[in-house]
Enzyme design. Structure first.
Site, PDB file in Angstrom:
ATOM      1  NE  ARG A  37     -58.360 -42.963-166.335  1.00  0.00           N
ATOM      2  CZ  ARG A  37     -59.187 -41.925-166.332  1.00  0.00           C
ATOM      3  NH1 ARG A  37     -58.978 -40.904-167.159  1.00  0.00           N
ATOM      4  NH2 ARG A  37     -60.221 -41.887-165.511  1.00  0.00           N
TER       5      ARG A  37
ATOM      6  CB  ILE B 264     -63.091 -45.201-166.001  1.00  0.00           C
ATOM      7  CG1 ILE B 264     -61.609 -45.537-165.781  1.00  0.00           C
ATOM      8  CG2 ILE B 264     -63.234 -43.877-166.711  1.00  0.00           C
ATOM      9  CD1 ILE B 264     -60.817 -45.626-167.092  1.00  0.00           C
ATOM     10  CB  SER B 265     -61.617 -44.675-160.394  1.00  0.00           C
ATOM     11  OG  SER B 265     -62.638 -45.402-159.754  1.00  0.00           O
ATOM     12  CG  ASN B 266     -59.805 -39.624-159.727  1.00  0.00           C
ATOM     13  OD1 ASN B 266     -60.510 -40.369-159.068  1.00  0.00           O
ATOM     14  ND2 ASN B 266     -58.868 -38.874-159.179  1.00  0.00           N
ATOM     15  N   PRO B 267     -57.426 -41.193-162.358  1.00  0.00           N
ATOM     16  CG  PRO B 267     -56.155 -40.644-164.248  1.00  0.00           C
ATOM     17  CD  PRO B 267     -57.439 -40.294-163.534  1.00  0.00           C
TER      18      PRO B 267
END
Length: 226
Positions: free
Chosen positions: A45, A71-74
């Site tokens: 990431r 960027i979306s959180n994991p």
């Protein structure tokens, strides 16, 4: 960028231990699909965010990627991937062709690329498509096809899809995109304006079922291209 990615690949953030801690956190948060967890552990990431932010890359938080995007959180990436693979009674569905709407920096596309034979990913911002296409090429993510286009229109030329994953919020149910699902396919998306809900639509023949799950927060999907 090839040189910078290679240099960045040598820092501690890339260690299997660091990504392993993220995977364990995802498991504790309720992600059960081990194939999804393995994909999350395999994709670096930190190489999808600006170098100034890479020390935060494995935190469970969204991060800016420029152009007003994030960027979306994991957890959100893993949750949407798991829902794309699992129907209401499914133990895990092998994905052939997937449509992603909201390419962004390419991180979610790279994760989906480990779960599917092919990923077609639409992005409305041309400059972001070019930057991300180069990044994916340098990381040898060869089964993701970045496309500059209007996410609201989908990608009829590549349909039908086993899954459609939308990384931006629609105000209304996108019936045109539902029509691009194959039989047994699933559309995973945030739905709503100020209040958003993660939804899964599943196609069985000409019938669609809908599940509304937890609350989420995404940027709104904008029409057209830029």
């Amino acid at each position: 960028m090839a040189e910078s990615l290679n240099l960045r690949a040598g820092i501690g953030m890339t260690s299997a231990r660091t990504r392993g801690r993220m995977v364990e956190r995802l498991r504790e948060q309720g992600i059960k699909d081990e194939i999804v967890l393995a994909a999350m552990g395999a994709v670096p990431r930190h190489l999808f965010v600006d170098q100034a932010l890479e020390s935060r890359a494995y935190e469970d938080t969204a991060l800016p990627i420029g152009f007003g995007q994030t960027i979306s959180n994991p957890y959100t990436v893993a949750r949407m991937a798991e829902l794309a693979r699992h129907g209401e009674a499914s133990q895990g569905h092998e994905l052939g062709r997937v449509l992603e709407i909201g390419l962004g920096c390419g991180y979610q596309a790279a994760v989906l690329g480990r779960l599917a034979r092919e990923v077609v990913s639409l992005e409305r911002i041309a400059a972001l498509v070019g930057k991300t296409r180069q990044r994916l090429r340098e990381l040898r993510v060869n089964n993701v096809k970045p496309k500059h286009g209007d996410g609201m229109a989908g990608a009829k030329d590549f349909a039908p899809f086993d899954a459609i994953v939308i990384a931006a919020a629609f105000a209304e149910v996108p019936h045109g995109l539902l029509a691009q699902l194959g039989d047994g396919g699933r559309l995973v998306m945030p739905l709503g304006n100020a209040t958003q809900t993660l939804c899964v639509f599943e196609r069985q023949g000409d019938q669609f079922t809908e599940r509304r799950l937890e609350g989420v927060k995404f940027v709104p999907l904008l029409p057209g291209v830029a």
